[in-house]
Design an enzyme around this catalytic site. Structure first.
Site, short mmCIF file in Angstrom:
data_model
loop_
_atom_site.label_atom_id
_atom_site.label_comp_id
_atom_site.label_asym_id
_atom_site.label_seq_id
_atom_site.Cartn_x
_atom_site.Cartn_y
_atom_site.Cartn_z
N VAL A 82 0.85 -1.20 0.00
CA VAL A 82 0.00 0.00 0.00
C VAL A 82 0.88 1.24 0.00
CG1 VAL A 82 -1.74 1.29 1.29
CG2 VAL A 82 -1.85 -1.21 1.20
N LYS A 83 0.61 2.12 -0.97
CA LYS A 83 1.39 3.36 -1.07
C LYS A 83 0.65 4.47 -0.33
CE LYS A 83 4.18 4.78 -5.01
NZ LYS A 83 4.12 5.09 -6.44
N ILE A 84 1.35 5.11 0.59
CA ILE A 84 0.76 6.17 1.40
C ILE A 84 1.58 7.44 1.20
CG2 ILE A 84 0.33 6.92 3.80
CD1 ILE A 84 -1.44 4.61 3.32
#
Ligand code: G3P
Length: 221
Positions: A82-84
């Site tokens: 997951v890219k945050i």
């Protein structure tokens, strides 16, 4: 150093995987939008094709939105990361998603302080944007170098993922300063493979080979 492809093009990703060129993929909302296809279908397909990590970005800006989107994205496949985005509330989401066992890539990192905080929050990957810093007359690679040294000094588990790569020299420099991963757009990946002297050299070898009467071990010429 691992090489990821910075793309959401299923066709180009499949080709790169078939040729053994890439270890993973990074996407972002701009790259997904460019494909003009169903988000979930594209991501599922990419995750099936790629044996390694596939980064997929949240688009919510609050902690609650990032947590909800991050958990949904993480369900898509085991290899999803997951890219945050690098925001204060993003760091909170990084800490909490990571503690749930979800791997996180902190994106839009432009300074060593941001990268230090991202690693301390529990990020698996931290992505400094090299080309976009260069565009503003900074030396983007300095951030990669600093983060590699900081993570080593303090034994932080995060991997430095050099992003916003514009040309092969960026890839060489990222490797020299010890980046764990570099993510390259498809045209740069092609440039990594090619050299004009290879093409000229091969043409010459094959032209000379025509003077040899036999084929190789009876194989057709
Ligand atoms: O995917 C993040 C990053 O690599 C984007 O690069 O070329 O849009 O600055 P770029």
């Amino acid at each position: 150093m691992q090489i990821f492809m910075d793309s959401a093009s299923v066709k180009m990703i499949r080709d790169a995987v078939q040729h053994g060129l890439i270890d993973g993929v990074t996407t972002n909302p701009s790259l997904i939008a460019k494909e003009g296809a169903d988000f979930r279908e594209v991501v599922e397909e990419i995750c099936r094709i790629v044996p390694g990590p596939v980064s997929v970005e949240v688009v919510g800006k609050t902690y609650e939105e990032m947590m909800a989107e991050g958990r949904e994205i993480a369900k898509i496949a085991d290899n999803v990361v997951v890219k945050i985005p690098m925001l204060k509330q993003g760091l909170r989401a990084v800490r909490d998603l990571s503690s749930e066992g979800i791997r996180v890539n902190v994106t839009l990192v432009f300074s060593a302080t941001q990268g230090l905080l991202a690693a301390k929050a529990g990020a698996t990957f931290v992505s400094p944007f090299i080309g976009r810093l260069d565009d503003y007359a900074h030396v983007g690679m300095d951030v990669v170098r600093d983060l590699v040294a900081i993570y080593r000094t303090y034994n932080l588990a995060a991997q430095v993922l050099a992003a916003s790569i514009r040309h092969p020299r960026h890839v060489v420099e990222a490797a020299l300063v010890g980046a764990h991963v570099v993510t390259v757009p498809p045209p740069v990946l092609e440039q990594l493979v090619k050299h004009p002297l290879t093409d000229v050299g091969l043409e010459r070898f094959l032209a000379d080979w025509q003077k040899v009467p036999q084929g190789i071990f009876g194989l057709p010429r």
